[in-house]
Design a protein around this motif. Structure first.
Motif, PDB file in Angstrom:
ATOM      1  N   ALA A  65      -7.003  44.369  22.851  1.00 30.31           N
ATOM      2  CA  ALA A  65      -5.553  44.264  23.040  1.00 30.31           C
ATOM      3  C   ALA A  65      -5.056  42.832  22.899  1.00 30.31           C
ATOM      4  CB  ALA A  65      -5.171  44.813  24.407  1.00 30.31           C
ATOM      5  N   TRP A  66      -5.978  41.868  22.858  1.00 29.00           N
ATOM      6  CA  TRP A  66      -5.601  40.461  22.795  1.00 29.00           C
ATOM      7  C   TRP A  66      -5.916  39.844  21.437  1.00 29.00           C
ATOM      8  CZ3 TRP A  66      -2.846  38.555  26.815  1.00 29.00           C
ATOM      9  CH2 TRP A  66      -2.810  39.382  27.957  1.00 29.00           C
ATOM     10  N   LEU A 112      -6.138  36.401  33.842  1.00 27.48           N
ATOM     11  CA  LEU A 112      -5.391  36.097  32.636  1.00 27.48           C
ATOM     12  C   LEU A 112      -5.954  34.944  31.809  1.00 27.48           C
ATOM     13  CD1 LEU A 112      -2.960  36.924  30.973  1.00 27.48           C
ATOM     14  CD2 LEU A 112      -1.550  35.400  32.371  1.00 27.48           C
ATOM     15  N   ALA A 113      -6.545  33.946  32.430  1.00 22.77           N
ATOM     16  CA  ALA A 113      -7.022  32.784  31.676  1.00 22.77           C
ATOM     17  C   ALA A 113      -7.995  33.201  30.580  1.00 22.77           C
ATOM     18  CB  ALA A 113      -7.668  31.780  32.621  1.00 22.77           C
ATOM     19  N   GLY A 114      -8.911  34.096  30.901  1.00 23.29           N
ATOM     20  CA  GLY A 114      -9.871  34.564  29.908  1.00 23.29           C
ATOM     21  C   GLY A 114      -9.217  35.332  28.782  1.00 23.29           C
ATOM     22  N   ARG A 115      -8.154  36.088  29.081  1.00 26.60           N
ATOM     23  CA  ARG A 115      -7.435  36.847  28.051  1.00 26.60           C
ATOM     24  C   ARG A 115      -6.723  35.893  27.090  1.00 26.60           C
ATOM     25  NH1 ARG A 115     -10.001  41.550  29.298  1.00 26.60           N
ATOM     26  NH2 ARG A 115      -9.753  42.018  31.531  1.00 26.60           N
ATOM     27  N   VAL A 116      -6.114  34.850  27.634  1.00 24.79           N
ATOM     28  CA  VAL A 116      -5.429  33.881  26.785  1.00 24.79           C
ATOM     29  C   VAL A 116      -6.428  33.198  25.858  1.00 24.79           C
ATOM     30  CG1 VAL A 116      -4.037  31.774  26.739  1.00 24.79           C
ATOM     31  CG2 VAL A 116      -3.632  33.502  28.507  1.00 24.79           C
ATOM     32  N   LEU A 117      -7.574  32.842  26.379  1.00 21.63           N
ATOM     33  CA  LEU A 117      -8.588  32.179  25.571  1.00 21.63           C
ATOM     34  C   LEU A 117      -9.082  33.099  24.457  1.00 21.63           C
ATOM     35  CD1 LEU A 117     -10.098  29.500  25.373  1.00 21.63           C
ATOM     36  CD2 LEU A 117     -11.933  30.516  26.725  1.00 21.63           C
ATOM     37  N   THR A 118      -9.242  34.396  24.752  1.00 20.62           N
ATOM     38  CA  THR A 118      -9.637  35.363  23.732  1.00 20.62           C
ATOM     39  C   THR A 118      -8.619  35.399  22.602  1.00 20.62           C
ATOM     40  OG1 THR A 118     -10.847  36.761  25.290  1.00 20.62           O
ATOM     41  CG2 THR A 118     -10.071  37.812  23.274  1.00 20.62           C
ATOM     42  N   HIS A 124      -7.791  30.486  16.088  1.00 26.32           N
ATOM     43  CA  HIS A 124      -8.156  29.114  15.735  1.00 26.32           C
ATOM     44  C   HIS A 124      -9.590  28.862  16.173  1.00 26.32           C
ATOM     45  CE1 HIS A 124      -8.081  24.801  15.283  1.00 26.32           C
ATOM     46  NE2 HIS A 124      -6.842  24.858  14.808  1.00 26.32           N
ATOM     47  N   PRO A 125     -10.459  28.437  15.250  1.00 22.77           N
ATOM     48  CA  PRO A 125     -11.847  28.142  15.645  1.00 22.77           C
ATOM     49  C   PRO A 125     -11.884  26.989  16.647  1.00 22.77           C
ATOM     50  CG  PRO A 125     -11.405  27.356  13.415  1.00 22.77           C
ATOM     51  CD  PRO A 125     -10.227  28.170  13.821  1.00 22.77           C
ATOM     52  N   LEU A 126     -12.592  27.210  17.734  1.00 19.83           N
ATOM     53  CA  LEU A 126     -12.653  26.205  18.790  1.00 19.83           C
ATOM     54  C   LEU A 126     -14.078  25.687  18.937  1.00 19.83           C
ATOM     55  CD1 LEU A 126     -10.534  28.061  21.512  1.00 19.83           C
ATOM     56  CD2 LEU A 126      -9.756  26.213  20.010  1.00 19.83           C
ATOM     57  N   PRO A 127     -14.295  24.377  18.835  1.00 15.65           N
ATOM     58  CA  PRO A 127     -15.617  23.826  19.127  1.00 15.65           C
ATOM     59  C   PRO A 127     -16.014  24.172  20.559  1.00 15.65           C
ATOM     60  CG  PRO A 127     -14.179  22.156  18.151  1.00 15.65           C
ATOM     61  CD  PRO A 127     -13.317  23.332  18.482  1.00 15.65           C
ATOM     62  N   PRO A 128     -17.309  24.396  20.823  1.00 16.77           N
ATOM     63  CA  PRO A 128     -17.741  24.814  22.169  1.00 16.77           C
ATOM     64  C   PRO A 128     -17.213  23.923  23.289  1.00 16.77           C
ATOM     65  CG  PRO A 128     -19.569  24.973  20.629  1.00 16.77           C
ATOM     66  CD  PRO A 128     -18.445  24.309  19.890  1.00 16.77           C
ATOM     67  N   GLU A 129     -17.232  22.603  23.085  1.00 20.60           N
ATOM     68  CA  GLU A 129     -16.785  21.717  24.160  1.00 20.60           C
ATOM     69  C   GLU A 129     -15.275  21.823  24.381  1.00 20.60           C
ATOM     70  OE1 GLU A 129     -16.724  19.463  20.296  1.00 20.60           O
ATOM     71  OE2 GLU A 129     -18.124  20.778  21.342  1.00 20.60           O
ATOM     72  N   ARG A 130     -14.513  22.043  23.302  1.00 15.92           N
ATOM     73  CA  ARG A 130     -13.068  22.179  23.453  1.00 15.92           C
ATOM     74  C   ARG A 130     -12.717  23.523  24.075  1.00 15.92           C
ATOM     75  NH1 ARG A 130      -9.068  18.259  23.439  1.00 15.92           N
ATOM     76  NH2 ARG A 130     -10.267  18.392  25.350  1.00 15.92           N
ATOM     77  N   ARG A 131     -13.505  24.546  23.735  1.00 13.65           N
ATOM     78  CA  ARG A 131     -13.296  25.861  24.342  1.00 13.65           C
ATOM     79  C   ARG A 131     -13.505  25.785  25.856  1.00 13.65           C
ATOM     80  NH1 ARG A 131     -13.830  31.431  22.469  1.00 13.65           N
ATOM     81  NH2 ARG A 131     -14.173  32.759  24.295  1.00 13.65           N
ATOM     82  N   ASP A 132     -14.549  25.066  26.276  1.00 11.35           N
ATOM     83  CA  ASP A 132     -14.814  24.913  27.707  1.00 11.35           C
ATOM     84  C   ASP A 132     -13.672  24.173  28.402  1.00 11.35           C
ATOM     85  OD1 ASP A 132     -17.220  26.200  27.362  1.00 11.35           O
ATOM     86  OD2 ASP A 132     -18.422  24.369  27.340  1.00 11.35           O
ATOM     87  N   ASP A 133     -13.155  23.129  27.742  1.00 14.07           N
ATOM     88  CA  ASP A 133     -12.042  22.373  28.316  1.00 14.07           C
ATOM     89  C   ASP A 133     -10.811  23.261  28.485  1.00 14.07           C
ATOM     90  OD1 ASP A 133     -13.576  20.102  28.354  1.00 14.07           O
ATOM     91  OD2 ASP A 133     -12.711  19.238  26.534  1.00 14.07           O
ATOM     92  N   LEU A 134     -10.506  24.044  27.447  1.00 13.64           N
ATOM     93  CA  LEU A 134      -9.340  24.925  27.497  1.00 13.64           C
ATOM     94  C   LEU A 134      -9.490  25.984  28.578  1.00 13.64           C
ATOM     95  CD1 LEU A 134      -8.657  25.371  23.691  1.00 13.64           C
ATOM     96  CD2 LEU A 134      -6.991  24.588  25.371  1.00 13.64           C
ATOM     97  N   GLU A 135     -10.682  26.546  28.681  1.00 13.96           N
ATOM     98  CA  GLU A 135     -10.906  27.586  29.693  1.00 13.96           C
ATOM     99  C   GLU A 135     -10.707  27.023  31.093  1.00 13.96           C
ATOM    100  OE1 GLU A 135     -14.073  31.145  30.701  1.00 13.96           O
ATOM    101  OE2 GLU A 135     -14.729  29.458  29.485  1.00 13.96           O
ATOM    102  N   ALA A 197      -0.481  23.027  22.192  1.00 13.75           N
ATOM    103  CA  ALA A 197       0.201  22.789  23.459  1.00 13.75           C
ATOM    104  C   ALA A 197       0.266  24.099  24.226  1.00 13.75           C
ATOM    105  CB  ALA A 197       1.603  22.244  23.222  1.00 13.75           C
ATOM    106  N   VAL A 198      -0.011  24.041  25.523  1.00 10.56           N
ATOM    107  CA  VAL A 198       0.018  25.214  26.383  1.00 10.56           C
ATOM    108  C   VAL A 198       0.952  24.937  27.545  1.00 10.56           C
ATOM    109  CG1 VAL A 198      -1.312  26.846  27.760  1.00 10.56           C
ATOM    110  CG2 VAL A 198      -2.388  25.722  25.808  1.00 10.56           C
TER     111      VAL A 198
END
Length: 247
Positions: A65-66, A112-118, A124-135, A197-198
């Motif tokens: 759904a996301w 919700l945070a996990g849904r937004v990240l999904t 947009h492809p996210l490098p692992p370290e940037r994905r961790d920062d965003l999460e 931007a979030v």
């Protein structure tokens, strides 16, 4: 939440219901002038950007759904001003790349945070370290908005069993308050070629740190967010946080 006039960015071409009553979905579709589509049809690229309507967390618990083409998730209000409110929310959703507007209760149930990240990672492809920062930043910002903003639960003053018990008790009590549980949480994501931007907004009483910068705002998670985001800005009297990340 402050209502600003949004500039168009995303054009929705279809409406999808996530476990929402068919009659209510049809009414919303008529208000917005959008065709309502079933889940399988909504997944076809030919439909362009799709707006999903929720009635609680049911139907939005599936990660599918996301994923595209859904670009906005809104839980319509049942108040007398439902039509103008939904129209404004849809216009606001069209001004950004990803948009979520849910009640406190639904946002909390969905983690919700996990849904937004999904949703974000699918676009947009996210490098692992940037994905961790965003999460981490999403979790902190959304948790702050829900717990300290909409539910008005004070943070723990110390790490102790007594404070943990008090915090847990307050959280349960406030969530049981229908007025607070129906307050809105908004998440808006704008994608740029090399950054995003979030914004996370709540309908609480607002918050201002002791100093003009975000560092040192104990109990609000702003210190943690500031360590992983390129910039952090508080708006609307502290009811809205804007975070920017380079990609």
């Amino acid at each position: 939440m402050a209502r600003r006039t949004p500039a168009p960015r995303t054009r929705f071409t279809a409406l999808r219901g996530l476990a929402i009553d068919e009659e209510r979905l049809s009414r919303c579709a008529a208000w917005l002038g959008l065709p309502s589509v079933a889940g399988a049809d909504a997944g076809r690229r030919g439909h362009g950007s799709t707006l999903a309507l929720l009635d609680g967390p049911q139907g939005a618990e599936d990660s599918a759904a996301w994923l595209p083409p859904v670009a906005a998730w809104i839980e319509p209000t049942s108040a007398p001003d439902a039509q103008p409110t939904l129209t404004w929310q849809t216009e606001r959703a069209g001004s950004v790349d990803l948009y979520i507007n849910l009640t406190t209760e639904t946002a909390n149930d969905l983690h919700l945070a996990g849904r937004v990240l999904t949703a974000l990672a699918a676009r947009h492809p996210l490098p692992p370290e940037r994905r961790d920062d965003l999460e981490l930043a999403l979790h902190e910002a959304i948790s702050n908005a829900l717990v300290h903003g909409n539910l008005e639960v004070a943070g723990m003053k110390e790490l102790s069993a007594t404070e943990l018990e008090r915090f847990s008790r307050d959280l349960v009590r406030q969530m049981a308050n229908p007025v607070l549980a129906q307050r809105r949480l908004e998440v808006a994501v704008t994608l740029e070629p090399s950054a995003l931007a979030v914004e996370v907004a709540d309908e609480g009483g607002g918050f201002q740190p002791n100093r003009t910068e975000c560092h040192g705002a104990s109990g609000r998670g702003l210190d943690l967010i500031a360590t992983v985001a390129d910039s952090v800005e508080l708006k609307d009297g502290g009811r809205r946080i804007r975070m920017r990340f380079s990609l």
